[in-house]
Design a protein around this motif. Structure first.
Motif, PDB file in Angstrom:
ATOM      1  N   LYS A 241       1.609  -1.801  -0.104  1.00 43.33           N
ATOM      2  CA  LYS A 241       0.006   0.052  -0.239  1.00 43.33           C
ATOM      3  C   LYS A 241       0.994   1.836  -0.469  1.00 43.33           C
ATOM      4  N   ILE A 242       0.690   1.698  -0.873  1.00 43.54           N
ATOM      5  CA  ILE A 242       1.236   3.954  -0.918  1.00 43.54           C
ATOM      6  C   ILE A 242       0.534   4.215  -0.645  1.00 43.54           C
ATOM      7  N   PHE A 243       0.915   5.871  -0.173  1.00 42.36           N
ATOM      8  CA  PHE A 243      -0.464   6.546   0.103  1.00 42.36           C
ATOM      9  C   PHE A 243       0.950   7.863  -0.036  1.00 42.36           C
ATOM     10  N   THR A 244       0.085   8.670  -0.862  1.00 39.80           N
ATOM     11  CA  THR A 244       0.853   9.856  -1.610  1.00 39.80           C
ATOM     12  C   THR A 244      -0.030  10.846  -0.857  1.00 39.80           C
ATOM     13  N   LYS A 245      -1.234  10.819  -0.682  1.00 33.83           N
ATOM     14  CA  LYS A 245      -1.128  12.209   0.675  1.00 33.83           C
ATOM     15  C   LYS A 245      -2.027  12.081   1.952  1.00 33.83           C
ATOM     16  N   ASN A 246      -2.522  12.740   2.582  1.00 32.32           N
ATOM     17  CA  ASN A 246      -3.022  12.860   4.407  1.00 32.32           C
ATOM     18  C   ASN A 246      -4.514  13.478   4.258  1.00 32.32           C
TER      19      ASN A 246
ATOM     20  N   GLY B 153     -10.252  18.632   4.283  1.00 32.71           N
ATOM     21  CA  GLY B 153      -9.223  17.927   3.001  1.00 32.71           C
ATOM     22  C   GLY B 153      -7.934  17.273   3.438  1.00 32.71           C
ATOM     23  N   PHE B 154      -7.338  17.460   2.059  1.00 32.70           N
ATOM     24  CA  PHE B 154      -6.497  16.612   2.422  1.00 32.70           C
ATOM     25  C   PHE B 154      -5.099  17.707   0.925  1.00 32.70           C
ATOM     26  N   THR B 155      -3.608  16.771   2.082  1.00 28.82           N
ATOM     27  CA  THR B 155      -2.594  16.970   1.926  1.00 28.82           C
ATOM     28  C   THR B 155      -2.434  16.865   0.806  1.00 28.82           C
ATOM     29  N   GLU B 156      -1.623  18.248  -0.218  1.00 27.83           N
ATOM     30  CA  GLU B 156      -1.213  17.655  -1.431  1.00 27.83           C
ATOM     31  C   GLU B 156      -0.099  16.227  -2.096  1.00 27.83           C
ATOM     32  N   ILE B 157      -0.641  15.941  -3.191  1.00 29.15           N
ATOM     33  CA  ILE B 157       0.150  14.522  -3.367  1.00 29.15           C
ATOM     34  C   ILE B 157       1.614  14.170  -3.405  1.00 29.15           C
ATOM     35  N   SER B 158       2.183  14.049  -2.992  1.00 31.26           N
ATOM     36  CA  SER B 158       3.721  14.234  -3.051  1.00 31.26           C
ATOM     37  C   SER B 158       4.401  12.341  -3.542  1.00 31.26           C
ATOM     38  N   SER B 159       5.147  12.336  -4.725  1.00 34.90           N
ATOM     39  CA  SER B 159       5.873  11.990  -5.276  1.00 34.90           C
ATOM     40  C   SER B 159       6.725  11.165  -3.775  1.00 34.90           C
TER      41      SER B 159
ATOM     42  N   THR C 256       4.098   5.419   3.920  1.00 32.43           N
ATOM     43  CA  THR C 256       3.080   6.496   3.436  1.00 32.43           C
ATOM     44  C   THR C 256       3.494   7.707   3.247  1.00 32.43           C
ATOM     45  N   ALA C 257       1.942   8.907   3.648  1.00 30.47           N
ATOM     46  CA  ALA C 257       2.652  10.296   2.390  1.00 30.47           C
ATOM     47  C   ALA C 257       3.867  10.693   3.018  1.00 30.47           C
ATOM     48  N   GLY C 258       4.744  11.675   2.420  1.00 32.16           N
ATOM     49  CA  GLY C 258       5.818  12.015   3.260  1.00 32.16           C
ATOM     50  C   GLY C 258       6.755  11.343   3.050  1.00 32.16           C
ATOM     51  N   CYS C 259       6.655  10.456   2.565  1.00 27.84           N
ATOM     52  CA  CYS C 259       8.026   9.821   2.124  1.00 27.84           C
ATOM     53  C   CYS C 259       8.229   9.214   0.954  1.00 27.84           C
ATOM     54  N   CYS C 260       8.973  10.467   0.454  1.00 29.10           N
ATOM     55  CA  CYS C 260       9.396  11.269  -0.828  1.00 29.10           C
ATOM     56  C   CYS C 260      11.219  10.181  -1.817  1.00 29.10           C
TER      57      CYS C 260
END
Length: 65
Positions: free
Chosen positions: A7-12, A26-32, A48-52
């Motif tokens: 599972k890969i989450f790119t926003k939170n 709402g949600f944070t910006e989508i991260s790459s 999780t989101a925040g891992c880039c």
């Protein structure tokens, strides 16, 4: 190599304000996310989101069920 059920989450959810329920903010910006070469990702891993960046040769251990 990637195991099953990755599972890969790119926003939170946003959680900036305490006076508004998190579900309404709402949600944070989508991260790459960049995954380097020769990476092993085990079964049931959650990224999780925040891992880039996951560096070359990394091993992400299997998650627990």
């Amino acid at each position: 190599m990637i195991g099953r059920d990755l599972k890969i989450f790119t926003k939170n959810h946003k959680s900036d304000r305490t006076d508004i329920p998190m579900r309404l903010q709402g949600f944070t910006e989508i991260s790459s996310l960049v995954i380097g070469n020769d990476v092993w990702i085990g079964d049931d891993v959650i990224i999780t989101a925040g891992c880039c960046h996951i560096g070359e040769g990394s091993i992400l251990a299997a998650g627990l069920q």
